[in-house]
Design a protein around this motif. Structure first.
Motif, mmCIF file in Angstrom:
data_model
loop_
_atom_site.group_PDB
_atom_site.id
_atom_site.type_symbol
_atom_site.label_atom_id
_atom_site.label_comp_id
_atom_site.label_asym_id
_atom_site.label_seq_id
_atom_site.Cartn_x
_atom_site.Cartn_y
_atom_site.Cartn_z
ATOM 1 N N PRO A 1 -65.217 97.987 -88.048
ATOM 2 C CA PRO A 1 -65.586 96.610 -87.681
ATOM 3 C C PRO A 1 -66.242 95.834 -88.826
ATOM 4 O O PRO A 1 -66.082 94.619 -88.921
ATOM 5 N N PHE A 2 -66.977 96.542 -89.717
ATOM 6 C CA PHE A 2 -67.602 95.860 -90.850
ATOM 7 C C PHE A 2 -66.546 95.235 -91.758
ATOM 8 O O PHE A 2 -66.640 94.051 -92.103
ATOM 9 N N ILE A 3 -65.555 95.999 -92.137
ATOM 10 C CA ILE A 3 -64.501 95.464 -93.014
ATOM 11 C C ILE A 3 -63.731 94.359 -92.297
ATOM 12 O O ILE A 3 -63.378 93.341 -92.898
ATOM 13 N N PHE A 4 -63.487 94.523 -91.018
ATOM 14 C CA PHE A 4 -62.788 93.503 -90.252
ATOM 15 C C PHE A 4 -63.578 92.194 -90.234
ATOM 16 O O PHE A 4 -63.031 91.120 -90.520
ATOM 17 N N LEU A 5 -64.876 92.270 -89.945
ATOM 18 C CA LEU A 5 -65.692 91.060 -89.846
ATOM 19 C C LEU A 5 -65.921 90.394 -91.202
ATOM 20 O O LEU A 5 -65.897 89.170 -91.305
ATOM 21 N N VAL A 6 -66.138 91.193 -92.245
ATOM 22 C CA VAL A 6 -66.314 90.607 -93.574
ATOM 23 C C VAL A 6 -65.023 89.928 -94.025
ATOM 24 O O VAL A 6 -65.053 88.837 -94.608
ATOM 25 N N SER A 7 -63.895 90.554 -93.741
ATOM 26 C CA SER A 7 -62.616 89.939 -94.106
ATOM 27 C C SER A 7 -62.389 88.642 -93.346
ATOM 28 O O SER A 7 -61.912 87.659 -93.920
ATOM 29 N N LEU A 8 -62.718 88.629 -92.057
ATOM 30 C CA LEU A 8 -62.590 87.388 -91.282
ATOM 31 C C LEU A 8 -63.539 86.307 -91.803
ATOM 32 O O LEU A 8 -63.197 85.128 -91.791
ATOM 33 N N LEU A 9 -64.706 86.721 -92.264
ATOM 34 C CA LEU A 9 -65.684 85.774 -92.781
ATOM 35 C C LEU A 9 -65.174 85.077 -94.039
ATOM 36 O O LEU A 9 -65.425 83.893 -94.245
ATOM 37 N N TYR A 10 -64.423 85.784 -94.874
ATOM 38 C CA TYR A 10 -63.998 85.233 -96.157
ATOM 39 C C TYR A 10 -62.562 84.723 -96.190
ATOM 40 O O TYR A 10 -62.139 84.175 -97.199
ATOM 41 N N VAL A 11 -61.816 84.898 -95.134
ATOM 42 C CA VAL A 11 -60.424 84.445 -95.152
ATOM 43 C C VAL A 11 -60.364 82.921 -94.987
ATOM 44 O O VAL A 11 -61.186 82.316 -94.308
ATOM 45 N N HIS A 12 -59.415 82.315 -95.666
ATOM 46 C CA HIS A 12 -59.178 80.877 -95.539
ATOM 47 C C HIS A 12 -57.861 80.658 -94.801
ATOM 48 O O HIS A 12 -56.911 81.404 -94.982
ATOM 49 N N ASP A 13 -57.805 79.647 -93.985
ATOM 50 C CA ASP A 13 -56.585 79.281 -93.253
ATOM 51 C C ASP A 13 -55.991 80.495 -92.536
ATOM 52 O O ASP A 13 -54.880 80.938 -92.820
ATOM 53 N N ILE A 14 -56.736 81.028 -91.591
ATOM 54 C CA ILE A 14 -56.282 82.229 -90.896
ATOM 55 C C ILE A 14 -55.088 81.913 -90.002
ATOM 56 O O ILE A 14 -55.025 80.872 -89.364
ATOM 57 N N ASN A 15 -54.132 82.801 -90.036
ATOM 58 C CA ASN A 15 -52.993 82.730 -89.134
ATOM 59 C C ASN A 15 -52.739 84.136 -88.605
ATOM 60 O O ASN A 15 -53.456 85.076 -88.923
ATOM 61 N N ARG A 16 -51.708 84.279 -87.798
ATOM 62 C CA ARG A 16 -51.442 85.572 -87.170
ATOM 63 C C ARG A 16 -51.124 86.655 -88.202
ATOM 64 O O ARG A 16 -51.560 87.788 -88.076
ATOM 65 N N ARG A 17 -50.394 86.306 -89.230
ATOM 66 C CA ARG A 17 -50.014 87.274 -90.259
ATOM 67 C C ARG A 17 -51.242 87.771 -91.026
ATOM 68 O O ARG A 17 -51.413 88.975 -91.228
ATOM 69 N N LYS A 18 -52.109 86.859 -91.439
ATOM 70 C CA LYS A 18 -53.333 87.262 -92.141
ATOM 71 C C LYS A 18 -54.240 88.086 -91.224
ATOM 72 O O LYS A 18 -54.861 89.053 -91.660
ATOM 73 N N PHE A 19 -54.312 87.699 -89.949
ATOM 74 C CA PHE A 19 -55.120 88.439 -88.996
ATOM 75 C C PHE A 19 -54.624 89.877 -88.857
ATOM 76 O O PHE A 19 -55.423 90.819 -88.827
ATOM 77 N N MET A 20 -53.321 90.065 -88.812
ATOM 78 C CA MET A 20 -52.752 91.415 -88.702
ATOM 79 C C MET A 20 -53.011 92.224 -89.968
ATOM 80 O O MET A 20 -53.314 93.418 -89.896
ATOM 81 N N TYR A 21 -52.909 91.591 -91.140
ATOM 82 C CA TYR A 21 -53.216 92.294 -92.390
ATOM 83 C C TYR A 21 -54.677 92.724 -92.429
ATOM 84 O O TYR A 21 -55.000 93.835 -92.864
ATOM 85 N N ILE A 22 -55.550 91.848 -91.983
ATOM 86 C CA ILE A 22 -56.976 92.178 -91.948
ATOM 87 C C ILE A 22 -57.230 93.342 -90.996
ATOM 88 O O ILE A 22 -57.964 94.282 -91.316
ATOM 89 N N LEU A 23 -56.616 93.305 -89.833
ATOM 90 C CA LEU A 23 -56.798 94.360 -88.848
ATOM 91 C C LEU A 23 -56.270 95.701 -89.362
ATOM 92 O O LEU A 23 -56.944 96.728 -89.252
ATOM 93 N N ILE A 24 -55.083 95.687 -89.947
ATOM 94 C CA ILE A 24 -54.501 96.924 -90.487
ATOM 95 C C ILE A 24 -55.355 97.462 -91.628
ATOM 96 O O ILE A 24 -55.620 98.671 -91.706
ATOM 97 N N ASN A 25 -55.797 96.582 -92.518
ATOM 98 C CA ASN A 25 -56.649 97.008 -93.630
ATOM 99 C C ASN A 25 -57.966 97.584 -93.129
ATOM 100 O O ASN A 25 -58.460 98.573 -93.671
ATOM 101 N N ALA A 26 -58.544 96.968 -92.108
ATOM 102 C CA ALA A 26 -59.823 97.430 -91.577
ATOM 103 C C ALA A 26 -59.705 98.799 -90.916
ATOM 104 O O ALA A 26 -60.675 99.556 -90.889
ATOM 105 N N ILE A 27 -58.536 99.138 -90.417
ATOM 106 C CA ILE A 27 -58.340 100.445 -89.786
ATOM 107 C C ILE A 27 -57.928 101.498 -90.814
ATOM 108 O O ILE A 27 -58.486 102.598 -90.856
ATOM 109 N N ILE A 28 -56.981 101.167 -91.662
ATOM 110 C CA ILE A 28 -56.431 102.155 -92.589
ATOM 111 C C ILE A 28 -57.393 102.471 -93.734
ATOM 112 O O ILE A 28 -57.551 103.637 -94.108
ATOM 113 N N GLY A 29 -58.039 101.466 -94.317
ATOM 114 C CA GLY A 29 -58.919 101.690 -95.465
ATOM 115 C C GLY A 29 -60.037 102.687 -95.193
ATOM 116 O O GLY A 29 -60.147 103.707 -95.891
ATOM 117 N N PRO A 30 -60.899 102.443 -94.204
ATOM 118 C CA PRO A 30 -61.962 103.413 -93.918
ATOM 119 C C PRO A 30 -61.427 104.756 -93.436
ATOM 120 O O PRO A 30 -62.028 105.800 -93.711
#
Length: 147
Positions: free
Chosen positions: A102-131
């Motif tokens: 959740p930390f990586i997910f929230l920090v990524s959402l905090l810094y993303v510009h012009d969020i759309n569904r594709r960016k949201f999915m990349y953030i979610l996948i990155n937040a799960i796979i990275g840690p």
């Protein structure tokens, strides 16, 4: 002669102090990087400051009033929650895993510009796979104790 050569290739770390091994390496790397940044950027900045080409500006008009406090709050919550959640699963690293996602997910959402569904999915996948990969490598492959 052969025993002395083989002793150079062996590493012995006291288990009571093993948790300080990697943080010590990281701290020295950060100090070296800080010194390099100061040498290459700080010295020219100070020269131009003393020559009067630039001036120090301490106004808060250029500070991002959402991202700065949001980042500070998330970092403090991350470390506090990691210890709290890690206490439920001692020496398994689940505190790191369950709080980092959740930390990586929230920090990524905090810094993303012009969020759309594709960016949201990349953030979610990155937040799960990275840690998860970091947890697998550190906790399972290298047997490093995580909170």
């Amino acid at each position: 002669m052969e025993n002395s050569f083989l002793s150079l290739l062996s590493v012995k770390i006291d288990f009571a102090k093993s948790h300080t091994f990697f943080p010590t390496i990281i701290i020295w790397i950060l100090f070296i990087l800080l010194a390099l940044i100061f040498i290459f950027n700080g010295i020219p900045y100070l020269r131009s400051l003393f020559r009067g080409e630039i001036s120090l500006n301490f106004s808060l008009e250029h500070v991002d009033k959402i991202r700065l406090p949001g980042t500070l709050i998330l970092i403090v919550a991350y470390f506090m929650l990691m210890d709290y959640v890690g206490a439920f699963f001692p020496n398994m690293g689940y505190g790191f895993l369950f709080v980092s996602i959740p930390f990586i997910f929230l920090v990524s959402l905090l810094y993303v510009h012009d969020i759309n569904r594709r960016k949201f999915m990349y953030i979610l996948i990155n937040a799960i796979i990275g840690p998860s990969i970091a947890w697998l490598v550190l906790a399972k492959l290298f047997n490093i104790t995580l909170p």
